[in-house]
Scaffold this active site. Sequence first.
Site, mmCIF file in Angstrom:
data_model
loop_
_atom_site.group_PDB
_atom_site.id
_atom_site.type_symbol
_atom_site.label_atom_id
_atom_site.label_comp_id
_atom_site.label_asym_id
_atom_site.label_seq_id
_atom_site.Cartn_x
_atom_site.Cartn_y
_atom_site.Cartn_z
ATOM 1 N N PHE A 1 29.506 9.753 14.343
ATOM 2 C CA PHE A 1 30.566 10.757 14.248
ATOM 3 C C PHE A 1 30.105 12.092 13.650
ATOM 4 O O PHE A 1 30.881 12.777 12.985
ATOM 5 C CB PHE A 1 31.743 10.209 13.432
ATOM 6 N N CYS A 2 28.858 12.461 13.886
ATOM 7 C CA CYS A 2 28.316 13.716 13.336
ATOM 8 C C CYS A 2 28.548 13.800 11.830
ATOM 9 O O CYS A 2 28.811 14.872 11.279
ATOM 10 C CB CYS A 2 28.911 14.929 14.051
#
Length: 464
Positions: free
Chosen positions: A384-385
């Site tokens: 998710f970055c």
Amino acid sequence: MSVSTAAAPSVRAPLPVLGQDVTVPLVTGGEVAYAALDYAASAPALQRVWDDVAAYAPYYGSVHRGAGYLSQLSTDLFENARRTVAEFLDCRTGDQVVFTRSTTDSLNLLAAALPDGCEVFVFETEHHASLLPWGSPHAAGRRGSNARVTYLDAPRSPRQAVETLERALADRDPHGPALVCVTGASNVTGELWPVRELAAAAHAHGARIVLDAAQLAPHHPVSVRDLDVDWVAFSGHKLYAPFGSGVLAGRADWLREAGPYLAGGGASRTVTRRADGGVDVEWHEGAARHEAGSPNVIGAHAVASACKALTEAGFDALVAREEELIRVVREGLADVPEVRFLSLFGDDAPRVGVLSFVVEGWNGSHFAAALSAEYGIGVRDGLFCAHPLVRTLLGGDPGTPGECGAPGAAPGGKSFDAVRVSFGAGTPDEHVERFVRAVRELVRHGARWSYRTVDGRCVPDTSA
């Protein structure tokens, strides 16, 4: 993959969004209404936003550039959008609203405007958009490129977050500039952060604070004045306005004293040739200083439309319904021990409609692929970055390398990633209920189809 727009069942959602009549094919046969449960990445467009953009589109013209009627109308629309956003954020007198491309763009703009020698304090729990811009080597030679960055360990309670920041700030040079960057709601756990308390701690130690509101603004009211933050950044595409616009709003002085984020038309007031063959430039001092090029008037208009729609719907009602959807997910999976939700502050911590989890015996890519292919449900898998945060939550080393997207593990094998489900003002009840049923069925009975890994992503095996 083909899509169609056959009629979907009538279901309750407070704000109509595009895409609820889209059906997608299932690998097991037939079609189903697509359940978009990846709002944390990009929320669908509000019908109101789409209608407002469509109504303006025939009148589209250049902004700040032309004497013609459409140019004048477009300029008024653009500047009115700026005022609408300022009202939505409850900005102070003198604050600037700068239109950017996204939260990432906004925070990189602020990073380029940091005073020389600025100290930056940021928790390892941040999204990469707010973790990486500070003191970035790619900005060498620019204002703010020599910022000294202190990364703070992940706190395990809101109180610990404030205490961690206070200790770090107490050790800094009290005479130099400093900035704290913090999220309002985690893009991994959905948990709300103690922004007001962190702002008080920052200001008590002579530092400023910027709020990454990318995940907060679509779900909760954001008041620059009440939270007492110096800047706030958010993205249109998470605020139901996917037309390529973002916002940086807040104090004007650092932005005014910095060189333009981009050099070009619109940012310059006058340009003259010098006798030695060079040019002299007088730059604008307001928001235009950092909005070089032809402004994205449609994007700004879309953001303003979304701000109006959310305000008129009332955040009290939106928050109450979202909390009910969170309850449906948590209680619906409470008796499935294989599912473990990720949390920093505990299961009962207030949060927005963002929940990440791991499933014993599955890698995230395989599980997400099965939700999509067999149930028509779109979620996110991976890190998710927010790599350091997810690895911390999974009990690994935050410094271990990893990819934002799908893991390399084979379908059914273990991997160091998670699955994220997220929803908001346009989510029908049925989509969340279908998600809960699908998770329970997959855990209990397994996938009905075989899958393989292609280019790092798990996909249905259609070779048989």
